[in-house]
Each structure stands twice: as C-alpha cells, then as structure tokens.
Design an enzyme around this catalytic site. Structure first.
Site, PDB file in Angstrom:
ATOM      1  N   ASP A   9       5.214  -5.045   5.881  1.00 11.53           N
ATOM      2  CA  ASP A   9       5.745  -6.377   6.211  1.00 11.53           C
ATOM      3  C   ASP A   9       5.696  -7.381   5.059  1.00 11.53           C
ATOM      4  O   ASP A   9       6.604  -8.194   4.906  1.00 11.53           O
ATOM      5  CB  ASP A   9       5.121  -6.938   7.493  1.00 11.53           C
ATOM      6  CG  ASP A   9       3.628  -7.110   7.395  1.00 11.53           C
ATOM      7  OD1 ASP A   9       3.033  -6.589   6.427  1.00 11.53           O
ATOM      8  OD2 ASP A   9       3.053  -7.760   8.278  1.00 11.53           O
ATOM      9  N   GLY A  36       0.838  -1.205   0.000  1.00 13.30           N
ATOM     10  CA  GLY A  36       0.000   0.000   0.000  1.00 13.30           C
ATOM     11  C   GLY A  36       0.871   1.253   0.000  1.00 13.30           C
ATOM     12  O   GLY A  36       1.862   1.312   0.722  1.00 13.30           O
ATOM     13  N   THR A  83       4.353   2.479   5.595  1.00  9.36           N
ATOM     14  CA  THR A  83       2.953   2.028   5.645  1.00  9.36           C
ATOM     15  C   THR A  83       2.214   2.922   6.621  1.00  9.36           C
ATOM     16  O   THR A  83       2.768   3.275   7.673  1.00  9.36           O
ATOM     17  CB  THR A  83       2.813   0.553   6.098  1.00  9.36           C
ATOM     18  OG1 THR A  83       1.450   0.317   6.501  1.00  9.36           O
ATOM     19  CG2 THR A  83       3.708   0.194   7.268  1.00  9.36           C
ATOM     20  N   ASP A 137       2.624  -0.732  11.714  1.00 10.49           N
ATOM     21  CA  ASP A 137       2.603  -2.044  12.380  1.00 10.49           C
ATOM     22  C   ASP A 137       3.874  -2.863  12.149  1.00 10.49           C
ATOM     23  O   ASP A 137       3.804  -4.081  12.029  1.00 10.49           O
ATOM     24  CB  ASP A 137       1.369  -2.835  11.920  1.00 10.49           C
ATOM     25  CG  ASP A 137       1.352  -3.054  10.406  1.00 10.49           C
ATOM     26  OD1 ASP A 137       2.136  -2.402   9.697  1.00 10.49           O
ATOM     27  OD2 ASP A 137       0.542  -3.882   9.947  1.00 10.49           O
ATOM     28  N   ASP A 158      -0.040   2.015   8.453  1.00  4.78           N
ATOM     29  CA  ASP A 158      -0.515   1.214   9.586  1.00  4.78           C
ATOM     30  C   ASP A 158       0.394   1.275  10.820  1.00  4.78           C
ATOM     31  O   ASP A 158      -0.035   0.934  11.919  1.00  4.78           O
ATOM     32  CB  ASP A 158      -0.656  -0.257   9.178  1.00  4.78           C
ATOM     33  CG  ASP A 158      -1.792  -0.477   8.194  1.00  4.78           C
ATOM     34  OD1 ASP A 158      -2.577   0.465   7.976  1.00  4.78           O
ATOM     35  OD2 ASP A 158      -1.895  -1.586   7.645  1.00  4.78           O
ATOM     36  N   ARG A 166       0.947  -4.999  -5.138  1.00  3.47           N
ATOM     37  CA  ARG A 166       1.087  -6.159  -4.245  1.00  3.47           C
ATOM     38  C   ARG A 166       1.293  -7.331  -5.190  1.00  3.47           C
ATOM     39  O   ARG A 166       0.381  -7.688  -5.932  1.00  3.47           O
ATOM     40  CB  ARG A 166      -0.182  -6.347  -3.410  1.00  3.47           C
ATOM     41  CG  ARG A 166      -0.518  -5.139  -2.521  1.00  3.47           C
ATOM     42  CD  ARG A 166      -1.657  -5.478  -1.578  1.00  3.47           C
ATOM     43  NE  ARG A 166      -2.255  -4.295  -0.973  1.00  3.47           N
ATOM     44  CZ  ARG A 166      -1.792  -3.678   0.124  1.00  3.47           C
ATOM     45  NH1 ARG A 166      -0.716  -4.118   0.717  1.00  3.47           N
ATOM     46  NH2 ARG A 166      -2.419  -2.623   0.613  1.00  3.47           N
ATOM     47  N   ARG A 214      -5.761  -3.194   8.902  1.00  5.55           N
ATOM     48  CA  ARG A 214      -6.312  -4.538   8.695  1.00  5.55           C
ATOM     49  C   ARG A 214      -6.018  -5.436   9.886  1.00  5.55           C
ATOM     50  O   ARG A 214      -6.838  -6.215  10.323  1.00  5.55           O
ATOM     51  CB  ARG A 214      -5.679  -5.124   7.433  1.00  5.55           C
ATOM     52  CG  ARG A 214      -6.602  -5.972   6.647  1.00  5.55           C
ATOM     53  CD  ARG A 214      -6.048  -6.431   5.350  1.00  5.55           C
ATOM     54  NE  ARG A 214      -4.718  -5.951   5.046  1.00  5.55           N
ATOM     55  CZ  ARG A 214      -4.262  -5.762   3.817  1.00  5.55           C
ATOM     56  NH1 ARG A 214      -5.078  -5.957   2.798  1.00  5.55           N
ATOM     57  NH2 ARG A 214      -3.024  -5.376   3.594  1.00  5.55           N
TER      58      ARG A 214
HETATM   59  O1  F6P Z   1      -1.434  -1.744   4.578  1.00  3.23           O
HETATM   60  C1  F6P Z   1      -1.976  -0.468   4.461  1.00  3.23           C
HETATM   61  C2  F6P Z   1      -3.451  -0.533   4.194  1.00  3.23           C
HETATM   62  O2  F6P Z   1      -3.850   0.786   3.968  1.00  3.23           O
HETATM   63  C3  F6P Z   1      -4.294  -1.183   5.299  1.00  3.23           C
HETATM   64  O3  F6P Z   1      -4.562  -0.345   6.371  1.00  3.23           O
HETATM   65  C4  F6P Z   1      -5.529  -1.533   4.510  1.00  3.23           C
HETATM   66  O4  F6P Z   1      -6.231  -2.577   5.129  1.00  3.23           O
HETATM   67  C5  F6P Z   1      -4.979  -1.957   3.193  1.00  3.23           C
HETATM   68  O5  F6P Z   1      -3.761  -1.282   3.047  1.00  3.23           O
HETATM   69  C6  F6P Z   1      -5.868  -1.694   2.027  1.00  3.23           C
HETATM   70  O6  F6P Z   1      -5.238  -2.155   0.887  1.00  3.23           O
HETATM   71  P1  F6P Z   1      -5.743  -1.937  -0.598  1.00  3.23           P
HETATM   72  O7  F6P Z   1      -5.530  -0.504  -0.941  1.00  3.23           O
HETATM   73  O8  F6P Z   1      -4.875  -2.854  -1.400  1.00  3.23           O
HETATM   74  O9  F6P Z   1      -7.184  -2.310  -0.614  1.00  3.23           O
END
Ligand code: F6P
Length: 325
Positions: free
Chosen positions: A106, A14, A129, A133, A131, A75, A175
């Site tokens: 991660d 992301g 990120t 995390d 997050d 991804r 998430r």
């Molecule tokens: O990992 C970052 C993040 O923004 C999470 O908080 C979220 O769940 C996810 O990516 C959403 O991913 P995507 O944009 O691929 O739907």
C-alpha cells in the site's frame, strides 16, 4: 503499435517471493506487445536517482523460481515529497517512459496513485506483499509462500513444544494485519491466534491459559507482530507471572517469512497479474491495481485500494474460534 511504447517496472517496499515472477511476466508481456521495457532499480529511490536498465526477454530468464527481487527494493522517504516525485518524473521523461508498473504494497501504491495524478502518467499496481493486506484482491504475491514458510516452522516448533509440554508464543509478520497469523494459525492448529483486527484478546488468552493449567498440555499461541497487546515477547511477559507453572518460550520468525522460492500458487498468480498489468495499459487504464478476486483478474482504482481497508475473513475467524480449545 499502441500509444504506450515504453514501460518501466519496479519493485518497492518489503520484498515478497514471487516478485521476480511478476517482473518476468510484465517484461515478456510488454515485449510481446512490441513495447520496450525498463527495469528501475531499488524502487522509487532508483527512479529518483535515475537507475534505469533496459530489460530484454533473456534478462528475466531463470528468475521465476527465485525469492527476493532482481530489481532490488527500497522504502523511499524522498518519494513522499513533491520534490522527490518531480525528480523521479523528470527521469521517467528523460527515458521516454509512457507508463509504470509498480509491484509492491500500500505504501508503494500511495506513491503511484499520487504520481499518476500529479504527472498524468499511467501507473498500474501489482499487489506484492506477504501481508496480504491490500483492499481489492483476495491474494497478494508472496502471501502463499510466507504462509507455507510459517507452517513448516511452526510444525517443527510443535514437535519440541509437545515433547516438553511447553507453551510457545510464535510471532509472525504483519505490522497492521493478521492475515498471516490467522491463516497459518488455523493450518498449524494454534490454540490461540492474536491479531490486530480483534480487540481485547488478552482476556481470551488468560482464559485459555487458566483452562490449560489443568491439563498441562503444550500449546501454540500465534501472535501477529502488530497485535494491540504487544508482540510475542511482551505478551509472554504479561502472562508469565500469573502462570508460573508454565514453561514458556518465544519464537520470532522474522524475515525468514519474506525469503525463499515462491510456491506454485505465487508464481502462477504473479504471472497472471503481470500479463494483466500490460493488458490493462493497452486498454488505456491510468491508475489501477490488478487484483485476483474469486480466482479472476480484477481492476481496482489505486486510490481506492490505498484508502479502503481489507478485512480478515469473518468465516476464518469463526473457524479459528471453534477449533482453538
Ligand atoms: O510489509 C511487509 C513486512 O514484512 C511487514 O509484515 C513487516 O512488518 C515489515 O514488512 C518489515 O519491514 P522491514 O523489512 O523494512 O523491517
């Protein structure tokens, strides 16, 4: 000139505000140390497809203030397979890349850690990120900007919530982690903060709503998207039948949390970590993530950051509990 002559940089997973500042820092620090720099487009997907682009200092001009990532991101499912990684490594060899800097979360570091072991190529990670995390760093690039975006949005929601005496369930990203919900919840005075790290919070929510039934005041229930009890919609549907007197609304903040111009803090952190990544490579580091611990640059093995779990700060949880009445 050191052993590393050519370094590649990519952004993966992301996107996060501040990634561009990190790309700029990596590029310029590398050039300063007489290295050549290649940007790989669309993360590991571009590594597999051979989307490499030489970066000069001027290619990263005027990007420090921009959200998103000029290198694009993805991804990559293919990079999770040995065949995909082999193709990727062949492209690195073809371009005579000696080391890779990966800016991501991660999932991205799991890939980097495996690749550095399989092909004995130095890989340095920079945590990017929203997050926050990742084990081994207090902050990840993009987290501060995302927090400020959430705070600005929730302050606005608070205005309308209080005008109508409504209960708002606000869902924020995360998430598997509640860092965004916890810190922005404290900053906006959320009455309840629901995060995946704390179990059985439905009871706490019900108790709060029962108390609130007597006062009929507006409230913000901050919900991390990965909460065990469900997201904001599910949670509101669980409690609404028990509290028909409440006028409940739901706001899912979604991807606005990932965009926007990075804050000063994210720009400075990204710049420091980008420079530190190149310094780590010059120091012969093979498989580490750059972190920020108590304001200082730190190194943590990539395989450790992907295996170990970063816990939310206990004292933040305590503050949230004391203040949420
Ligand atoms: O990992 C970052 C993040 O923004 C999470 O908080 C979220 O769940 C996810 O990516 C959403 O991913 P995507 O944009 O691929 O739907």
């Amino acid at each position: 000139m050191g052993k590393i002559k050519r370094v590649a940089v990519l952004t993966s997973g992301g996107d996060a505000p501040g990634m561009n500042a990190a790309v700029r820092a990596v590029t310029r620090a590398a050039i300063n140390n007489n290295m050549e720099v290649y940007g790989i487009m669309r993360g590991y997907e571009g590594m597999i497809n051979g989307e490499f682009k030489k970066l000069e200092s001027r290619d990263v001009s005027g990007i420090i203030q921009k959200g998103g990532t000029i290198l694009k991101t993805a991804r990559s499912a293919r990079f999770r397979t040995p065949e995909g990684r082999k193709e990727a490594y062949e492209n690195l060899s073809r371009h005579e890349i000696d080391a890779v800097v990966v800016i991501g979360g991660d999932g991205s570091f799991t890939g980097a850690s495996i690749m550095s072991q399989e092909f004995n190529i130095p890989c340095v990670g920079i945590p990017g990120t929203i997050d926050n995390d990742l084990f081994g760093t207090d902050y990840t690039i993009g987290y501060d900007t995302a927090l400020n975006t959430v705070v600005e949005a929730v302050d606005k929601i608070r205005d309308t919530a209080s005008s109508h005496n409504r209960i708002f369930f606000v869902e924020v990203m995360g998430r598997e982690a509640g860092f965004v919900a916890l810190e922005s919840g404290i900053a906006t005075g959320a009455e309840v903060i629901m995060i995946p790290e704390v179990k059985d919070q439905l009871k706490e929510l019900r108790e709060f709503l029962s108390k609130r039934a007597k006062s009929n005041k507006s409230s913000i229930i901050m919900v991390a998207e990965g909460d065990d009890e469900g997201g904001a919609i599910e949670l509101s549907q669980k409690v609404q039948p028990e509290f028909p007197q409440f006028d409940i609304r739901v706001t899912i903040l979604g991807h606005i949390q990932r965009g926007g111009s990075p804050t000063c803090y994210d720009r400075v952190s990204a710049s420091r970590m980008g420079v530190a990544a190149i310094e780590a490579l010059l120091d012969d580091q093979k498989s580490i993530m750059i972190g920020l611990v108590n304001g200082q640059i730190s190194h943590v093995p990539l395989n450790k950051t992907v295996k170990a779990h970063k816990h939310v700060r206990k004292n933040y949880l305590d503050v949230a509990h004391i203040l949420a009445m």
